[in-house]
Every structure is written in C-alpha cells, then in structure tokens.
Design an enzyme around this catalytic site. Sequence first.
Site, PDB file in Angstrom:
ATOM      1  N   GLN A  84      -4.281  -1.834   9.607  1.00  0.00           N
ATOM      2  CA  GLN A  84      -4.178  -3.128   8.930  1.00  0.00           C
ATOM      3  C   GLN A  84      -4.749  -4.239   9.813  1.00  0.00           C
ATOM      4  OE1 GLN A  84      -3.053  -3.636   5.682  1.00  0.00           O
ATOM      5  NE2 GLN A  84      -3.762  -5.732   5.981  1.00  0.00           N
ATOM      6  N   ASP A 127     -10.925   2.600   4.098  1.00  0.00           N
ATOM      7  CA  ASP A 127     -11.191   1.163   3.961  1.00  0.00           C
ATOM      8  C   ASP A 127     -12.696   0.909   3.875  1.00  0.00           C
ATOM      9  OD1 ASP A 127      -9.070  -0.577   3.684  1.00  0.00           O
ATOM     10  OD2 ASP A 127      -8.564  -0.595   5.817  1.00  0.00           O
ATOM     11  N   LYS A 150       0.839  -1.206   0.000  1.00  0.00           N
ATOM     12  CA  LYS A 150       0.000   0.000   0.000  1.00  0.00           C
ATOM     13  C   LYS A 150       0.877   1.260   0.000  1.00  0.00           C
ATOM     14  CE  LYS A 150      -3.747  -2.557   2.115  1.00  0.00           C
ATOM     15  NZ  LYS A 150      -4.448  -2.966   3.333  1.00  0.00           N
TER      16      LYS A 150
END
Length: 291
Positions: free
Chosen positions: A96, A119, A52
Amino acid sequence: MKILDGKKISNDIKDEISKEVNEILKSSGKQPHLAAILVGNNGASQTYVNAKVKACERVGFKSTLIRLDENISQNILLNEIEKVNNNEDIDGLIVQLPLPKNFDESLVTNSILSSKDVDGFHPLNVGNMVLNLPTFISATPAGIIELISRYNIETSGKNCVVVGRSNIVGSPMSILMSRNTNPGNATVTLAHSRTTNLKELCLKADILIVALGKANFITADMVKDGACVIDVGISRVKSEITKSGWKLIGDVNFSEVSQKCSFITPVPGGVGPMTIAMLLKNTLLASKSKI
Ligand code: NDP
C-alpha cells in the site's frame, strides 16, 4: 446527465469474479490469494487496505494482510516482499502506497515479482501495457477504461484531456486512451502543473479525466457542454454533517459541472470502487495463470 455508477458496476464485476472463483475452486481446488503489505498507521491507507481485504472476502479470495511498523528498515520490508514472492500459494501482492518518507517507493515496487504485481506498477508490466501486450494494467486506469466500456461511451476520434501525470493514474490513463483499442483511439492531451493553458485545453475535451488531488479544482467554466467527466481525485475534508466528521471530495466541482456534462463519476462511488474491482480482476488473472 448520466451518473457513471462505479459502485454498481464494481458490484457487477465482483459477482462475475465470484462466479468464476466458484468454478475454479470446483475444477482445480485453487483459491485466488491476495497479500497486502501495510507499513505504518496512515489513516487513509488503513481504510484502503481494509476495503481491499473486505473485497477479497466478498468474491471468495483468500487474503493475507501483513502489517509492519513505520520504523522498520527498508531491508525488513524487502525481506517480507521476498517471502511473499517465494510463497507458491500467494498469487498477488500489493504494497500500500504511500510508504513512510524513508522508503524508496520505486525500489520497493520493483522488488515485487512482476507475475504477482497485481497493482501493475512494475516496469515490466508498465512496458507491456505501453506495447499493448497482455499484462496487469494499473487498477485505477483499468477501472476507468472498464467504466467507459460498460457505459458504451464512444472514445474513438474524441478529444481526451487527462489532468495529472502520475505513474499510477494520469500517465497510464493517457496511454490507454490513445492506444489503437476500444475504448481508446482518442486524441489525448496530458496536462500537469506546468501546463499554462489548462482551461483552454479542458474546454476542448470531449472526455475529461481528472487526477490531481485538489478538491473542486475543475469548475463548470472549464468543461465543454456534453463532455464526459471522470473524477479520480479523493480529498478528505472536514464535515459537520457526517458521523465521522470527514467527507470525501473529488477534483471536480460536482454540483456545477454535472449541470452541463453528459456523463460524470461521483466521489465517492465512481472511480474508487472500480479500482478495487480491477485489483481483484488482476488477482484472478494471476491465479488463473498458475492453473
Ligand atoms: P500525484 O500527486 O502523484 O499527481 C498529481 C498530478 O497532478 C501531478 O502530475 C501534478 O503535476 C498534477 N497537478 C498538480 N497540480 C496541478 C495543477 N494546478 N494543474 C494541473 N496539474 C496539476 O497524484 P495521484 O495521481 O496519485 O492521485 C491524484 C488524485 O487521485 C488524488 O486525489 C488521489 O487520492 C486520487 N486517487 C484516487 C484513486 C481512486 O481509486 N479513486 C486511486 C489513486 C489516486 P506535476 O507532475 O507537474 O507535479
């Protein structure tokens, strides 16, 4: 059979984002900025976060990686999230997953400001997605929709079976495919571990989306001739051929299923790169909303 080339499409999307970043920089001086928090040393999580960060560089975003020790208390993590929430320069924040066992994942994801939740896991963003209102759509389902769209795959009126009902993939995927949108308008069945007639259901699917995390689970005898098959699963298995000693396998037995379907995503190189591309797209959206 046609391969749905997520790697290529994600590169196209990154080029588009990169171009837009240059224009925004010129006109407003604003550079999109994504922050990622990684707790602990989970190998797969480190690989995903690094990918990412690298993707941010590729499109001209700023990125900040905050690494925290596995043994920190949940309050320390919540404090870090609060700091990023209050940092005007940062547009998007991801934590994460999975987190180490002693953390409450939903409390943590709900602590991210919904306007920075790129997200798309915050209840407010999930609710907006369900109501078809503008929002950050969870990156993996959004990536699948984008892939279907860019390959002009007809979804309206089709039977779609989604295997797996997680909050981050299967469940939002089923909602997006059933919405009155294009892609969408499919007749959707959401299957899970309690489903008793999975093979029978899968055999009726014009579009089969599989996200359960079991290598090679879907075999050719479960797939209708000419179906479009989207494989979300990623399992890391030992390999004697690769340098690293590991290789990635999907939930679909690619070699046999690819013989009878019309479209299929490879693993790796299908849904995975699309997920990162959509995370970047959400970050760009967050950044633009501040200009
Ligand atoms: P979860 O473990 O959260 O969910 C798995 C789902 O599969 C559950 O709903 C479970 O049912 C269902 N399931 C398990 N066994 C069966 C079975 N035998 N028959 C039918 N359904 C079953 O996984 P995620 O959704 O987070 O991830 C799924 C896979 O996708 C993983 O391999 C993950 O690594 C990968 N992934 C890939 C991404 C990408 O970018 N390519 C992004 C995110 C995930 P129940 O609810 O009843 O337990």
